[in-house]
Write a protein that holds these residues in place. Structure first.
Motif, PDB file in Angstrom:
ATOM      1  N   GLN A  36       0.923  -1.069   0.012  1.00  0.00           N
ATOM      2  CA  GLN A  36       0.058  -0.185  -0.014  1.00  0.00           C
ATOM      3  C   GLN A  36       1.036   1.168   0.163  1.00  0.00           C
ATOM      4  O   GLN A  36       0.647   2.209  -0.686  1.00  0.00           O
ATOM      5  N   ILE A  84      -6.821  -1.673   6.151  1.00  0.00           N
ATOM      6  CA  ILE A  84      -7.475  -2.403   5.127  1.00  0.00           C
ATOM      7  C   ILE A  84      -7.514  -3.773   5.527  1.00  0.00           C
ATOM      8  O   ILE A  84      -6.437  -4.347   5.896  1.00  0.00           O
ATOM      9  N   GLU A  86      -8.600  -5.905   3.178  1.00  0.00           N
ATOM     10  CA  GLU A  86      -8.268  -6.783   1.849  1.00  0.00           C
ATOM     11  C   GLU A  86      -6.919  -6.389   1.327  1.00  0.00           C
ATOM     12  O   GLU A  86      -6.297  -5.433   1.849  1.00  0.00           O
ATOM     13  N   THR A  87      -6.384  -7.197   0.565  1.00  0.00           N
ATOM     14  CA  THR A  87      -4.998  -6.796  -0.251  1.00  0.00           C
ATOM     15  C   THR A  87      -5.010  -6.115  -1.354  1.00  0.00           C
ATOM     16  O   THR A  87      -5.948  -6.336  -2.131  1.00  0.00           O
ATOM     17  N   LEU A  88      -4.104  -5.273  -1.631  1.00  0.00           N
ATOM     18  CA  LEU A  88      -4.102  -4.443  -2.908  1.00  0.00           C
ATOM     19  C   LEU A  88      -3.639  -5.587  -3.988  1.00  0.00           C
ATOM     20  O   LEU A  88      -4.113  -5.315  -5.110  1.00  0.00           O
ATOM     21  N   ILE A  89      -2.864  -6.543  -3.737  1.00  0.00           N
ATOM     22  CA  ILE A  89      -2.360  -7.465  -4.890  1.00  0.00           C
ATOM     23  C   ILE A  89      -2.729  -9.013  -4.269  1.00  0.00           C
ATOM     24  O   ILE A  89      -2.230  -9.538  -3.405  1.00  0.00           O
ATOM     25  N   ASP A  90      -3.525  -9.482  -4.947  1.00  0.00           N
ATOM     26  CA  ASP A  90      -3.981 -10.843  -4.691  1.00  0.00           C
ATOM     27  C   ASP A  90      -3.345 -11.789  -5.553  1.00  0.00           C
ATOM     28  O   ASP A  90      -3.098 -11.397  -6.715  1.00  0.00           O
ATOM     29  N   ILE A  91      -3.137 -13.111  -4.922  1.00  0.00           N
ATOM     30  CA  ILE A  91      -2.269 -14.017  -5.904  1.00  0.00           C
ATOM     31  C   ILE A  91      -3.558 -15.247  -5.903  1.00  0.00           C
ATOM     32  O   ILE A  91      -3.952 -15.648  -5.012  1.00  0.00           O
TER      33      ILE A  91
END
Lengths: 169, 222
Positions: A36, A84, A86-91
């Motif tokens: 972030q 937050i 949630e994550t900004l980048i999901d795998i």
């Protein structure tokens, strides 16, 4: 720059943000924070981006600067970013060690984690295919110095691989 | 396995990784990026507040001196703290200058050096704090005046004052010694590490170690 334009530019460098966060942060919460912070810094620095340079190189510089400057192994999670969940980048899925080469990549990842912050940056850039000039440009050292350091790291990694392989047999 | 062989595998893995990771675009649209405080902004805001604080202290002590003219002991005591506030203000302005020069797209060692120098700059001014020890008499005078409206210099016992002056005088060589000893150059000495291995001190030694690490990294290896 418009937000949507920024987001589409981020799409091309999401891998860099993911890799840097993963390499420099030991736990998921720190990775979320760092990812972030990198995005915030990129957004706030966009007006300074000079298009004569590769966008990915510019992003790498900022991401590595953030990771090396502010994240230390001993940091306990103390989120300085907006909270937050949630994550900004999901795998979508974790890459599993299905074969010997992927097992060795995992070993390589482990060895990289053991390097100090600056050498870690150097080897990440090298593995990602940057040439010595580009690496030197990002890290502020000469191309020949990059070459010497990479050779040294190669030898060290080779020794560690051999040690691990011998212990495994 | 040679690193060169793994490099190809690494890049293939990168391709798979790029396919499997996704940006959380809805979250990106929600985050108030414009208002989000980056690390750099926090450093900047912190310095601004320090400048405001020290400037306010200078103003207050200036008013104190003005309102207590021509009582010399009160003016001198106020003057001591006016000078200390001025030193704090200079430090905060120096630090703000460093923060304003930081651009995260610069080469990494340049940024790391600036950030480390910022920390060391803060510590340099903290070091100056040892000089408040021999000047503690000024704080006693001001405290009695502000809290009880008493000019302790006038009403105080002569012998007590003599003892205070002697004590202050003894603190001067101590402060001078401490000031010299609390030098970044002495950071590697055992007594300094012991002295500084407190919560604030670890950051100092970590900063100095990190500067050394950057210097080693930048050095041309052969």
């Amino acid at each position: 720059m418009e937000r949507n334009e920024f987001i589409s530019k981020l799409e091309s460098v999401k891998g860099i943000i993911y890799k840097v966060s993963n390499s420099y942060c030991p736990d998921i919460e720190s990775r979320k924070d760092l990812a972030q912070e990198i995005v915030i810094q990129l957004w706030q620095s966009m007006d300074k981006y000079d298009p004569q340079y590769k966008f990915s190189t510019w992003v790498y510089r900022i991401a590595l600067n953030m990771a090396i400057s502010f994240y230390r192994k001993e940091n306990t999670r103390n989120s300085r970013t907006t909270s937050i969940d949630e994550t900004l980048i999901d795998i979508a899925f974790e890459l599993e060690s299905k074969n010997e080469q992927e097992s060795q990549l995992n070993l390589l990842n482990q060895f990289i984690q053991q390097l100090d912050k600056l050498n870690k940056a150097l080897i990440l850039l090298y593995l990602d295919g940057h040439n010595y000039d580009e690496i030197g440009n990002i890290l502020g050292i000469s191309a020949s110095n990059v070459g010497t350091k990479i050779n040294r790291i190669k030898k060290k990694l080779k020794r560690q691989f051999e040690t691990t392989t011998n212990h495994g047999t | 396995m040679e690193l060169e062989e793994l490099k190809d595998a690494w890049q293939k893995q990168n391709t798979k990784l790029n396919e499997s990771i996704s940006l959380n675009k809805s979250l990106l649209r929600e985050i108030k990026l414009e208002k989000a405080q980056s690390r750099l902004q926090k450093l900047y805001t912190d310095r601004i507040w320090r400048i405001v604080f020290y400037a306010s202290m200078m103003l207050l002590f200036g008013l104190y001196i003005g309102s207590n003219a021509p009582v010399p002991q009160l003016m001198i005591s106020g003057g001591v703290y006016l000078i200390l506030a001025a030193i704090g203000l200079i430090g905060a302005v120096n630090q703000l200058t460093i923060v304003q020069s930081i651009d995260f797209s610069e080469p990494i060692p340049a940024i790391l050096k600036k950030l480390t120098l910022l920390k060391l700059n803060v510590l340099r001014f903290i070091r100056l704090g040892v000089w408040t020890v021999p000047l503690y008499t000024a704080s006693i005078i001001i405290m009695f005046d502000l809290l009880w409206g008493v000019d302790i210099y006038t009403v105080g016992d002569k012998n007590w004052w003599i003892s205070q002056i002697v004590l202050s005088a003894l603190f001067v060589p101590l402060a001078f010694w401490l000031y010299n000893k609390l030098s970044i150059k002495n950071m590697n000495k055992e007594y300094m590490k012991n002295l500084f291995n407190s919560s604030g001190g670890r950051k100092i030694t970590a900063s100095v170690d990190f500067l050394n690490e950057i210097a080693i990294f930048e050095k041309e290896d052969h």
